[in-house]
Write a protein that holds these residues in place. Sequence first.
Motif, PDB file in Angstrom:
ATOM      1  N   PHE A   1      -3.803   6.557  -4.474  1.00 32.79           N
ATOM      2  CA  PHE A   1      -4.251   5.299  -3.887  1.00 32.79           C
ATOM      3  C   PHE A   1      -3.179   4.798  -2.932  1.00 32.79           C
ATOM      4  CE2 PHE A   1      -6.265   5.522  -8.069  1.00 32.79           C
ATOM      5  CZ  PHE A   1      -7.592   5.338  -7.740  1.00 32.79           C
ATOM      6  N   GLY A   2      -3.573   3.844  -2.107  1.00 32.71           N
ATOM      7  CA  GLY A   2      -2.633   3.256  -1.177  1.00 32.71           C
ATOM      8  C   GLY A   2      -2.770   3.816   0.231  1.00 32.71           C
ATOM      9  N   GLU A   3      -1.734   3.640   1.028  1.00 30.60           N
ATOM     10  CA  GLU A   3      -1.751   4.039   2.438  1.00 30.60           C
ATOM     11  C   GLU A   3      -0.521   4.870   2.759  1.00 30.60           C
ATOM     12  OE1 GLU A   3      -1.511   1.917   6.853  1.00 30.60           O
ATOM     13  OE2 GLU A   3      -2.067   0.737   5.091  1.00 30.60           O
ATOM     14  N   PRO A   4      -0.670   6.039   3.372  1.00 27.60           N
ATOM     15  CA  PRO A   4       0.489   6.875   3.707  1.00 27.60           C
ATOM     16  C   PRO A   4       1.131   6.443   5.021  1.00 27.60           C
ATOM     17  CG  PRO A   4      -1.520   8.006   4.313  1.00 27.60           C
ATOM     18  CD  PRO A   4      -1.944   6.715   3.670  1.00 27.60           C
ATOM     19  N   TRP A   5       2.320   6.971   5.267  1.00 34.08           N
ATOM     20  CA  TRP A   5       3.007   6.743   6.534  1.00 34.08           C
ATOM     21  C   TRP A   5       2.372   7.627   7.600  1.00 34.08           C
ATOM     22  CZ3 TRP A   5       7.040   3.534   8.000  1.00 34.08           C
ATOM     23  CH2 TRP A   5       7.621   3.783   9.230  1.00 34.08           C
ATOM     24  N   THR A   6       2.063   7.022   8.752  1.00 37.50           N
ATOM     25  CA  THR A   6       1.454   7.775   9.851  1.00 37.50           C
ATOM     26  C   THR A   6       2.357   7.701  11.075  1.00 37.50           C
ATOM     27  OG1 THR A   6       0.215   5.903  10.748  1.00 37.50           O
ATOM     28  CG2 THR A   6      -0.813   7.146   8.945  1.00 37.50           C
ATOM     29  N   ARG A   7       1.968   8.418  12.134  1.00 43.63           N
ATOM     30  CA  ARG A   7       2.779   8.403  13.341  1.00 43.63           C
ATOM     31  C   ARG A   7       2.747   7.048  14.037  1.00 43.63           C
ATOM     32  NH1 ARG A   7      -0.617  11.798  17.905  1.00 43.63           N
ATOM     33  NH2 ARG A   7      -2.688  10.916  17.470  1.00 43.63           N
ATOM     34  N   TRP A   8       1.748   6.217  13.696  1.00 47.87           N
ATOM     35  CA  TRP A   8       1.657   4.883  14.278  1.00 47.87           C
ATOM     36  C   TRP A   8       2.363   3.836  13.417  1.00 47.87           C
ATOM     37  CZ3 TRP A   8       0.268   6.030  18.852  1.00 47.87           C
ATOM     38  CH2 TRP A   8      -0.711   6.976  19.107  1.00 47.87           C
ATOM     39  N   SER A   9       2.858   4.240  12.274  1.00 43.93           N
ATOM     40  CA  SER A   9       3.502   3.272  11.382  1.00 43.93           C
ATOM     41  C   SER A   9       4.793   2.720  11.979  1.00 43.93           C
ATOM     42  CB  SER A   9       3.781   3.902  10.017  1.00 43.93           C
ATOM     43  OG  SER A   9       2.571   4.261   9.369  1.00 43.93           O
ATOM     44  N   TYR A  10       5.400   3.475  12.918  1.00 42.85           N
ATOM     45  CA  TYR A  10       6.618   2.967  13.552  1.00 42.85           C
ATOM     46  C   TYR A  10       6.337   1.684  14.322  1.00 42.85           C
ATOM     47  CZ  TYR A  10       8.764   7.480  12.471  1.00 42.85           C
ATOM     48  OH  TYR A  10       9.267   8.569  11.808  1.00 42.85           O
TER      49      TYR A  10
ATOM     50  N   ASP B   1       0.826  -1.210   0.000  1.00 48.39           N
ATOM     51  CA  ASP B   1       0.000   0.000   0.000  1.00 48.39           C
ATOM     52  C   ASP B   1       0.857   1.256   0.000  1.00 48.39           C
ATOM     53  OD1 ASP B   1      -2.470  -1.065  -0.228  1.00 48.39           O
ATOM     54  OD2 ASP B   1      -2.966  -1.022   1.907  1.00 48.39           O
ATOM     55  N   MET B   2       1.920   1.258   0.800  1.00 42.01           N
ATOM     56  CA  MET B   2       2.795   2.431   0.841  1.00 42.01           C
ATOM     57  C   MET B   2       3.552   2.604  -0.475  1.00 42.01           C
ATOM     58  SD  MET B   2       4.346   3.077   4.593  1.00 42.01           S
ATOM     59  CE  MET B   2       5.434   1.662   4.542  1.00 42.01           C
ATOM     60  N   PHE B   3       3.953   1.496  -1.081  1.00 43.27           N
ATOM     61  CA  PHE B   3       4.637   1.574  -2.378  1.00 43.27           C
ATOM     62  C   PHE B   3       3.701   2.172  -3.430  1.00 43.27           C
ATOM     63  CE2 PHE B   3       5.688  -0.358  -6.493  1.00 43.27           C
ATOM     64  CZ  PHE B   3       7.002   0.046  -6.630  1.00 43.27           C
ATOM     65  N   ILE B   4       2.443   1.733  -3.415  1.00 40.67           N
ATOM     66  CA  ILE B   4       1.462   2.287  -4.357  1.00 40.67           C
ATOM     67  C   ILE B   4       1.231   3.773  -4.095  1.00 40.67           C
ATOM     68  CG2 ILE B   4      -0.971   2.197  -5.059  1.00 40.67           C
ATOM     69  CD1 ILE B   4      -0.889  -0.808  -4.550  1.00 40.67           C
ATOM     70  N   PHE B   5       1.163   4.145  -2.818  1.00 41.57           N
ATOM     71  CA  PHE B   5       0.864   5.533  -2.457  1.00 41.57           C
ATOM     72  C   PHE B   5       1.995   6.480  -2.859  1.00 41.57           C
ATOM     73  CE2 PHE B   5       0.732   9.143   0.433  1.00 41.57           C
ATOM     74  CZ  PHE B   5      -0.610   9.498   0.416  1.00 41.57           C
ATOM     75  N   TYR B   6       3.237   6.102  -2.573  1.00 38.60           N
ATOM     76  CA  TYR B   6       4.358   7.023  -2.766  1.00 38.60           C
ATOM     77  C   TYR B   6       5.053   6.871  -4.115  1.00 38.60           C
ATOM     78  CZ  TYR B   6       4.078   8.281   2.180  1.00 38.60           C
ATOM     79  OH  TYR B   6       3.647   8.749   3.396  1.00 38.60           O
ATOM     80  N   VAL B   7       4.953   5.710  -4.745  1.00 45.63           N
ATOM     81  CA  VAL B   7       5.725   5.471  -5.969  1.00 45.63           C
ATOM     82  C   VAL B   7       4.838   5.422  -7.210  1.00 45.63           C
ATOM     83  CG1 VAL B   7       7.301   3.875  -7.142  1.00 45.63           C
ATOM     84  CG2 VAL B   7       7.487   4.214  -4.665  1.00 45.63           C
TER      85      VAL B   7
END
Length: 446
Positions: free
Chosen positions: A345-354, A333-339
């Motif tokens: 589409f996809g899922e971004p990095w959040t403060r809980w992603s750590y 999801d993050m690859f789709i969102f950022y790349v």
Amino acid sequence: EMHSTGVTGEKEKFTKPIFQTFGMFVGMTFGIFMHWMVLAFKIPFPGYVHKKAKGDGEWPNVEMQNHGDTERSWVPNESDSLLEKGGATAGKAAVTAGGDEEEEPLSSDLPLWMYFFLGIPSVFDLAATALCMMGLQFLDVSIYQMLRGSGIIFVALMKQHVLGDHLFRFQWVGVFWNVVSVVLVGLTAMLASAQSEKEVEASDAVWGVLLVMAGAFVQALQFVFEEKVMTMDIPAPPLLLIGMEGIWGTFLCLVVVYPLAYFMPGDDHGSYEDPFNTYEMIMNSSTIKWAFVIYFFTIFAYNLFAVLVTFMLSSVWHAILDNFRPITVWATDMFIFYVLTAGAFGEPWTRWSYIQLAGMFVLLYGTSIYNAPNAGSISLKGKWWACFLDFTPEYEEIKTEELDAQWQEMQKRFQKRTGSTSFYGESSPHMSVHTQALRGFGSPKN
């Protein structure tokens, strides 16, 4: 999300969980076709071995190394046979030089009851899906995913106490860290939600937890059953297992699940899921058609690899690798969102992603511990990163067992090559150590 025109002529959202399960079983039926192809064309595939006979029932001459003479050894007539796990050799009958005959099952000689017996895992799969779907009505998706990951505990317990396969203590430590990773992933999803997606009573939440846990238990039964049925005295080939599970699952969906879903009250035109509305929506949308075609092949590939993991490794490995699914989906999801889509589409990095990232590393850590002492694994030998746990005696025991297995295999190869019923030869039962060394058969433990 996909939309299409339904039976009323209005646009509707395509949410059909039962059709998704039905499509999974339809995709798995492709395993029967592959099973027949492997047998017919002698395609190399795990679980199958193809032997070429020099003649129909002949006793071909085999040149013996270091002797110059020949030995008459029987070659099975069948060219397609099962490669049975646990050290058993494939073939209808194997005749040794001493005259002993060992009967082994052939893929073409599977009894009729086996094809009905392979319907059991499809019942487990349907029951697990139904229990989890009912439990999901009372729980958030994050909690649902976390509870589903607990299935590895049931698989490990049943593998040891039902199949009788002993798990070492360090493997239980690996299982524990896998459970911790699942908890971290579920915790991430819960913290990322501002509020609960479902407002339910405490008693309903308890029922939801019990239903999902029951579904995880039934799913574990399926994993362990699949391992058992592929290692029995009459083992089922992996492709046949997948194909028959798909056929029986498709049949049960058509004659049991769909009729129940149609008459149960729900939001799909008065039914829990209306199969006629599903069909109409598929016919009115080329996107849904192509999505189903892609799903057909991808779900077959997923189940194929899952069964091969169980066949070549174990049901515990199946459960461990299944826990990688939420992490893999998150990374994709993050690859789709950022790349790929620049945030569309996809899922971004959040403060809980750590926390989710930490869960991924814990999952890799636990898997590496379970895989010890193989290459690329982590051995717990009292270091700080092993939490000061020391299982060195267990690792040495495993290595000793592997050496013993290699030594026994060397003996079998020697007997097959020389035609001798004794590893040391009939003429010299007390062969000297010097002679063994010259022939390359020194003790493997030296």
